[in-house]
Design an enzyme around this catalytic site. Structure first.
Site, mmCIF file in Angstrom:
data_model
loop_
_atom_site.group_PDB
_atom_site.id
_atom_site.type_symbol
_atom_site.label_atom_id
_atom_site.label_comp_id
_atom_site.label_asym_id
_atom_site.label_seq_id
_atom_site.Cartn_x
_atom_site.Cartn_y
_atom_site.Cartn_z
ATOM 1 C CB SER A 407 -0.920 0.013 1.228
ATOM 2 O OG SER A 407 -0.158 0.036 2.419
ATOM 3 C CG HIS A 428 -3.284 -0.888 -2.320
ATOM 4 N ND1 HIS A 428 -3.608 0.420 -2.020
ATOM 5 C CD2 HIS A 428 -3.401 -1.579 -1.148
ATOM 6 C CE1 HIS A 428 -3.901 0.518 -0.739
ATOM 7 N NE2 HIS A 428 -3.783 -0.675 -0.190
ATOM 8 C CD GLU A 440 -4.474 3.281 -4.368
ATOM 9 O OE1 GLU A 440 -4.672 4.501 -4.343
ATOM 10 O OE2 GLU A 440 -3.695 2.705 -3.567
ATOM 11 C CG ASN A 478 -2.736 4.698 2.065
ATOM 12 O OD1 ASN A 478 -3.907 4.768 2.435
ATOM 13 N ND2 ASN A 478 -2.039 3.579 2.137
#
Length: 573
Positions: A407, A428, A440, A478
């Site tokens: 991640s 991800h 992702e 993130n």
């Protein structure tokens, strides 16, 4: 003569907010007098009204004359958030009408405006953080000077327009606005830097965080000029660089592209203020590697979730764990998860049985040797992932796709460790993988076209939505999420910050599924801190710097929901 029983409502200002209320009032059957001194605004709203009503908008009067408000039963003031401008408009309304007036100020004092209007008893506020649509959330804001008749008129309007009455509060609203505006601003900078596309940024944040809208779509809804003015004000007040308007935002405002209200912002809009339909999806299979069989390496929560998804999707899946005990425990956990899915109606008992029949436990990496796709889902540590990819480079068949579920780590570093960088992508998944749709998809400089296309088609076949990400720390979600979470924690250094009220303001004002403090508890405070540290180490951006109070909380043993010690979970069982 028969008196028309429909409410007659005045709206002054036809920007984003004024037009939103016009639509709501029209749909609620009101007769409307809408006033704006900008001829372009009158033409634009008139064009959209015709498109919305099929030309049957005779119950709406569009004018530049405030005097037309004389017989309105209530007036909504929605001009720009400037004290002098609002004061002037409120006084002019009072000269022609004795009706109650609702001001839609977001940053000014409602009592100040009420007194400045010359009719303090007739003025109240209406607080919302996003221009309301059908069922939108608003908070009535009477003052100590507001008359009972005005309060009743406000309540009747909220109920009549079908809006939801919520609690936000002035202080929490200001904090929520600051947190979200900084996040929106960073999203614009992210786009301007070329890290991702408009659509992928919005899709990633909407699906990855459960938000009602992506950041660029939300900016178009708020109005780019409104957002730019808010950021400028916040920067002037705080000196915080995160509020310096992103250059792209400034360029758009200067070019007159202000979002939905002008027909163009980050997105184009049609005559009804909607966006054109999506482009057709390419379903061809040419030029991509086909994935039929899968191996998942790992036995933790993420590995189990991915194996459940791939098996439910019809792919024979081997789950490779470090020991037979771990492998069997992982399969038992997957079986329990599938049972819950049957109970909730997401799958049938037959689908559960079919998925379990496709799952095979293993402890030797050789079990993955014949698989079309090998998904690494071990600990989030390059010192663990690199040796594993080094072994995979020799074990995997030549045409296999190798994927890492990292991640926040470098996909390129994993790929080069295996000696087959063209075969490697980042996949991800978001936790819980069986529920969340987003994946992702990370392409490195070395990833081959057929590998990337094969991984994309595989994820789509599982019912997932993919976004293409740069191979940089945090990818999209993130990278944009954690500065927002860190900024929320930093609010606690200031006296008077109310954790629960801030969360509530974010939920009620922006429609987020949870506020930042509850989200940190859900992710895990230790996990959140580790991600913050990796982002800061790799990106070295000030906004990514770990929040000191979060570091202190983790050092004290608070982990969030998992040990019932966190911002919102302390002592709650």
């Amino acid at each position: 003569m028969t008196t028309d029983p429909r409410p007659r409502t005045g709206i002054v200002g036809l920007g984003t907010v004024g037009e939103a209320f016009l639509r709501l009032a029209y749909q609620a059957g009101h007769r409307i007098v809408a006033v704006d001194t900008d001829p372009d605004a009158l033409v634009r709203v008139g064009t959209r009204l015709k498109a919305l009503t099929g030309g049957a908008g005779e119950s709406v009067v569009l004018t530049h004359e405030v005097a037309e408000l004389a017989d309105a039963g209530l007036v909504i003031e929605a001009v720009p958030d400037d004290l002098a401008v609002k004061t002037d408009v409120l006084r002019r309304i009072g000269e022609v009408s004795q009706a109650p007036v609702l001001t839609t100020t977001a940053a000014l004092s409602v009592p100040h405006l009420a007194i400045a209007s010359g009719r303090p008893e007739a003025v109240a506020g209406l607080r919302f953080l996003v221009p309301p649509g059908p069922g939108g959330a608003v908070e009535p804001v009477p003052t100590a000077l507001t008359s009972p008749a005005t309060e009743s008129a406000v309540d009747a309007l909220i109920d009549g327009l079908g809006l939801a009455r919520v609690e936000i509060g002035a202080g929490p609203a200001a904090d929520a606005t600051a947190l979200v505006m900084a996040y929106l601003n960073q999203s614009v900078a992210f786009l301007d830097a070329g890290h991702s596309t408009r659509d992928d940024i919005d899709t990633a944040m909407r699906l990855g965080c459960g938000l009602p809208a992506g950041p660029l779509e939300l900016l178009d809804t708020i109005g780019l000029d409104t957002a730019h003015a808010t950021l400028t004000r916040l920067h002037r007040q705080t000196g915080d660089a995160s509020f310096t308007p992103a250059p792209l935002l400034t360029r758009l405002v200067e070019s007159g592209r202000l979002g939905r209200k002008t027909g163009e912002g980050f997105y184009p809009y049609d005559d009804e203020g909607g966006t054109p339909g999506d482009k057709p999806v390419d379903r061809s299979t040419a030029g991509r590697r086909t994935v039929r069989t899968v191996a998942v390496l790992g036995s933790g929560v993420m590995a189990r979730g991915i194996a459940e998804v791939t098996a439910t999707g019809g792919h024979p899946t081997v789950l490779v764990a470090r020991s037979r005990k771990k492998a069997e425990a992982a399969l038992a956990a997957i079986s329990e998860s599938l049972t819950r899915a049957v109970r909730r109606g997401r799958i049938t008992a037959q689908q559960k049985a079919a998925a379990l029949s496709l799952l095979t436990p293993a402890t030797d990496l050789e079990a993955a040797a014949d698989r079309d796709l090998i998904i690494e889902a071990v600990a989030e540590d390059l010192e663990v992932k690199r040796p594993l990819f080094s072994r995979l480079g020799a074990v995997a068949k030549p045409d296999a796709i190798l994927a890492t579920t990292t991640s926040s780590l470098s996909v390129t570093a994993c790929a080069r460790a295996g000696g087959r960088p063209a075969d490697v992508v980042g996949l991800h998944f978001f936790n819980p993988a069986p529920v969340l749709r987003l994946v992702e998809l990370v392409r490195t400089d070395d990833t081959s076209d057929d590998v990337f296309a094969g991984a994309q088609a595989f994820a789509a076949g599982l019912g997932k939505t993919t976004v293409t990400c740069p191979d940089r720390a945090g990818f999209i979600v993130n990278c944009l999420l954690f500065p927002y979470l860190g900024a929320a924690v930093n609010l606690l250094r200031r006296p008077g910050t109310d954790i629960e009220a801030t969360d509530t303001a974010i939920q009620n004002g922006y429609g987020y599924p949870m506020g930042p403090f509850a989200l940190l508890d859900t992710i895990g405070l230790d996990v959140s801190l580790a991600i913050q540290r990796r982002l800061y180490d790799q990106l070295a951006h000030p906004e990514q710097k770990p929040a000191p109070l979060l570091e202190a909380l983790v050092a004290s043993g608070a982990l969030g929901r998992k040990n019932q010690r966190g911002f919102r979970t302390a002592g709650r069982r």
